[in-house]
Every structure is written in structure tokens, then in C-alpha cells.
Design a protein around this motif. Structure first.
Motif, mmCIF file in Angstrom:
data_model
loop_
_atom_site.group_PDB
_atom_site.id
_atom_site.type_symbol
_atom_site.label_atom_id
_atom_site.label_comp_id
_atom_site.label_asym_id
_atom_site.label_seq_id
_atom_site.Cartn_x
_atom_site.Cartn_y
_atom_site.Cartn_z
ATOM 1 N N ARG A 190 0.860 -1.182 0.000
ATOM 2 C CA ARG A 190 0.000 0.000 0.000
ATOM 3 C C ARG A 190 0.896 1.232 0.000
ATOM 4 N NH1 ARG A 190 -5.343 0.464 0.603
ATOM 5 N NH2 ARG A 190 -5.628 -1.702 1.267
ATOM 6 N N TYR A 191 0.713 2.084 -1.010
ATOM 7 C CA TYR A 191 1.593 3.235 -1.186
ATOM 8 C C TYR A 191 1.430 4.242 -0.051
ATOM 9 C CZ TYR A 191 3.955 7.206 -3.287
ATOM 10 O OH TYR A 191 4.800 8.252 -3.513
ATOM 11 N N GLY A 192 2.558 4.712 0.459
ATOM 12 C CA GLY A 192 2.542 5.652 1.569
ATOM 13 C C GLY A 192 2.570 4.977 2.926
ATOM 14 N N ILE A 193 2.342 3.657 2.923
ATOM 15 C CA ILE A 193 2.378 2.882 4.165
ATOM 16 C C ILE A 193 3.584 1.950 4.169
ATOM 17 C CG2 ILE A 193 1.164 1.119 5.517
ATOM 18 C CD1 ILE A 193 -1.448 2.425 4.724
ATOM 19 N N GLY A 194 3.814 1.265 3.063
ATOM 20 C CA GLY A 194 4.983 0.413 2.948
ATOM 21 C C GLY A 194 6.246 1.235 2.727
ATOM 22 N N TYR A 195 7.379 0.676 3.149
ATOM 23 C CA TYR A 195 8.645 1.395 3.016
ATOM 24 C C TYR A 195 9.805 0.408 2.880
ATOM 25 C CZ TYR A 195 8.925 0.366 8.058
ATOM 26 O OH TYR A 195 8.935 -0.259 9.276
ATOM 27 N N SER A 196 10.963 0.928 2.499
ATOM 28 C CA SER A 196 12.156 0.111 2.323
ATOM 29 C C SER A 196 12.915 -0.016 3.641
ATOM 30 C CB SER A 196 13.065 0.732 1.254
ATOM 31 O OG SER A 196 14.259 -0.017 1.098
ATOM 32 N N ASP A 197 13.397 -1.221 3.920
ATOM 33 C CA ASP A 197 14.116 -1.501 5.164
ATOM 34 C C ASP A 197 15.565 -1.028 5.039
ATOM 35 O OD1 ASP A 197 15.175 -2.413 7.496
ATOM 36 O OD2 ASP A 197 14.700 -4.528 7.174
ATOM 37 N N LEU A 198 15.869 0.128 5.593
ATOM 38 C CA LEU A 198 17.209 0.702 5.493
ATOM 39 C C LEU A 198 18.181 0.107 6.507
ATOM 40 C CD1 LEU A 198 16.333 4.461 4.843
ATOM 41 C CD2 LEU A 198 17.021 2.707 3.188
ATOM 42 N N ASN A 199 17.706 -0.798 7.351
ATOM 43 C CA ASN A 199 18.607 -1.508 8.253
ATOM 44 C C ASN A 199 19.256 -2.706 7.577
ATOM 45 O OD1 ASN A 199 18.855 -0.172 10.747
ATOM 46 N ND2 ASN A 199 16.776 -0.765 11.315
ATOM 47 N N GLU A 200 18.931 -2.919 6.311
ATOM 48 C CA GLU A 200 19.591 -3.949 5.520
ATOM 49 C C GLU A 200 20.566 -3.265 4.566
ATOM 50 O OE1 GLU A 200 19.158 -7.286 5.712
ATOM 51 O OE2 GLU A 200 17.675 -7.138 7.317
ATOM 52 N N ASN A 201 21.696 -3.886 4.347
ATOM 53 C CA ASN A 201 22.707 -3.319 3.463
ATOM 54 C C ASN A 201 22.650 -3.965 2.081
ATOM 55 O OD1 ASN A 201 24.556 -1.267 3.469
ATOM 56 N ND2 ASN A 201 26.294 -2.523 4.066
ATOM 57 N N MET A 202 22.275 -5.245 2.040
ATOM 58 C CA MET A 202 22.250 -5.957 0.769
ATOM 59 C C MET A 202 20.867 -6.515 0.443
ATOM 60 S SD MET A 202 24.236 -9.342 -0.563
ATOM 61 C CE MET A 202 22.931 -10.387 0.070
ATOM 62 N N ASP A 203 20.292 -7.273 1.370
ATOM 63 C CA ASP A 203 18.975 -7.857 1.126
ATOM 64 C C ASP A 203 17.928 -6.744 1.116
ATOM 65 O OD1 ASP A 203 19.991 -10.377 1.018
ATOM 66 O OD2 ASP A 203 19.511 -10.890 3.089
#
Length: 289
Positions: free
Chosen positions: A139-152
Motif C-alpha cells: 500500500r503506497y505511503g504505508i509500505g517502506y524500504s528496510d534501510l537496516n539492511e545493506n544488501m537484502d
């Protein structure tokens, strides 16, 4: 125009992959957004010819690239489907998407797609590679990218998710048919992962996803990663390769599949462990001086 969802695609020199992906989603009549990492081939021309909205951003790692994409495109739909250029939507998955209505999913914020992964033309059916569920529709605006991952690269949504077990995304990087490309790519990935794991050892990087054996596919992965970090370096690559070969029946993938499982499950993990020790030694030497 599709009012339910849009597509976001990451690209870098994908002239052999992007047309294949665009053909697989053409019938969905959805807006397409392409975030490019300064391709030097015809990727941009292909994207623009398909009517895609294109932005460019220097690539650092996948999580940061997805974060930029989700924050900088002018998405008008309630959902986005996030794909890599070397993926393809199967006709079965396309039918599910054709029938998708936001109003039918009032309490759902994310949908997992089932992936089939290929190496040198071989579908990797065993070794823990199938079924393999990826959170690709959020869902746009609710989902986000996990920046605590460096590769995965991992997308995260709060709240409820569902899994679509029927229909697939097919993932096959044709550039990896050249083993030199595969090795050079994973050598770069090993730099990212070694740095990430070192930071976890030192307690300067955390997990975003709540680890849980009985949770979502990503929560199970997070729990398995916790176990992985507790295993002794240099031993764990052999344990993991054995697990994939024997317990997950990777040996049934045949010669090509066994080569992949060895490279990805043993060689890559061993290189990461070596680089972790190198990073720790460098830090110790720097502290002494």
C-alpha cells in the motif's frame, strides 16, 4: 488507466531484461515508474518508449534505491508493485492482478508474490528456493524500504499481509549466464554484507523486522538471520550448504543447480566471513594507533 496500482522498476543497463518485463505487464494498463542508476545502454529509451516516468539516482545499495523510488515518484494509485528489471509477471499472476480491487482488501497493506528463480536457464526448485515469497505489492505511503539492511532489499508494511501462492514472478538474470559477471556481482555484494554483519556484531545496526518463526515470510527470515549470526564463522557456510543440499534437497536441482547452491550457499558466505575478519582487524589496528 489502472486506478488500483502502479509499477516501480529499478534498472541499470537492463536492455536485455526490461522489454521482457514490460511485455509481461503491458496488459495491466498500469502506470510505470522506472528508477535508473545511470544506465549506459538503451535502457532509458526502452523505458520512455513504453510510456514510463523515469528518474535517475546514483546506486549505493538496493534498500536506499527503493527508499528513493518510493519517496520521489508521483504515484497516484493506492498500491505499488515493486519489481526488479530481471523479473517477469506470469500470465497466472497477471490474471490475479487484472481482478485486483483495492476495495476487496480493506485491512491488507501488503501482498507476497511467489517467485521462481532461474540460474543459467535452470529453475531452482529445491535447496530452499521454492516456494519463495517476496513482499512485492504494498500500500503506497504505508509500505517502506528496510534501510537496516545493506544488501537484502526488503519492503516492510505495518499491519496485515497476505500471500498469493498461485501465479509467479520469474526471476532470471541473463547477464549471470556469464559466470564472471555473477562472481564480480557477488564479490561486491559480499562487501556490503560483510560490513552489515560487522555492524551487527558491534551493535551499531539493528533489525527492523520482528523475528518470528511462525510469522510472515520476512519475520521467519529475520529469525533465521538471528540464528545465522550466532553460528561460528567459517563453519556456518559449510553447515548452510549441507542444509541446502541434503535437508532442502538441493542435490535434486542437478549439476547446474548444485553449482548455484555451492556458489551462493558456500562460496559467497565464506567470502563474507573472510571479509568480516578483515574489517574487524582493520578496526582493531586503527584503534591501536
Amino acid at each position: 488507466m489502472n486506478n488500483e496500482y502502479s509499477f516501480i522498476i529499478l534498472t541499470f543497463n537492463e536492455e536485455i531484461h526490461l522489454p521482457r518485463l514490460l511485455r509481461s505487464i503491458a496488459g495491466l494498463n498500469a502506470a510505470i515508474f522506472v528508477l535508473d542508476s545511470y544506465s549506459t545502454d538503451s535502457t532509458l529509451a526502452i523505458a520512455e518508449a513504453a510510456g514510463a516516468s523515469v528518474l535517475q539516482n546514483a546506486f549505493e545499495n538496493h534498500p536506499k534505491q527503493w527508499d528513493f523510488a518510493l519517496k520521489n515518484f508521483d504515484v497516484k494509485t493506492p498500491w505499488v508493485i515493486c519489481l526488479d528489471a530481471d523479473q517477469v509477471v506470469t500470465p497466472e499472476l497477471q490474471i490475479q492482478l487484472l481482478n485486483f480491487k483495492d476495495q476487496d482488501h480493506p485491512n491488507i497493506n501488503g501482498i507476497y508474490f511467489n517467485r521462481k528463480n532461474f540460474f543459467k536457464g535452470k529453475w531452482l526448485k529445491y535447496g530452499g528456493y521454492y516456494p519463495f515469497y517476496l513482499l512485492k505489492m504494498i500500500r503506497y505511503g504505508i509500505g517502506y524500504s528496510d534501510l537496516n539492511e545493506n544488501m537484502d532489499h526488503r519492503l516492510i508494511v505495518p499491519g496485515n499481509t497476505i500471500i498469493w501462492k498461485k501465479g509467479h514472478i520469474l526471476e532470471e538474470n541473463l547477464k549471470e549466464n556469464n559466470i564472471r559477471f555473477w562472481i564480480e556481482k557477488h564479490n561486491k555484494y559480499s562487501d556490503l554484507l560483510a560490513l552489515e554483519e560487522t555492524e551487527r556484531i558491534l551493535g551499531t545496526r539493528n533489525q527492523t523486522v520482528k523475528p518470528a518463526f511462525w510469522g510472515s515470510p520476512d519475520e521467519r527470515t529475520a529469525r533465521l538471520k538471528q540464528l545465522w549470526w550466532q553460528l561460528p564463522r567459517y563453519v556456518r557456510p559449510l553447515l548452510y550448504f549441507t542444509y541446502r543440499m541434503v535437508f532442502k534437497l538441493g542435490i535434486l536441482d542437478g549439476r547446474t543447480g548444485i553449482i548455484f547452491h555451492f556458489l551462493q550457499g558456500f562460496w559467497f558466505r565464506l567470502v563474507v566471513d573472510i571479509k568480516i575478519d578483515e574489517i574487524i582487524k582493520q578496526k582493531q589496528d586503527a584503534d591501536r594507533h
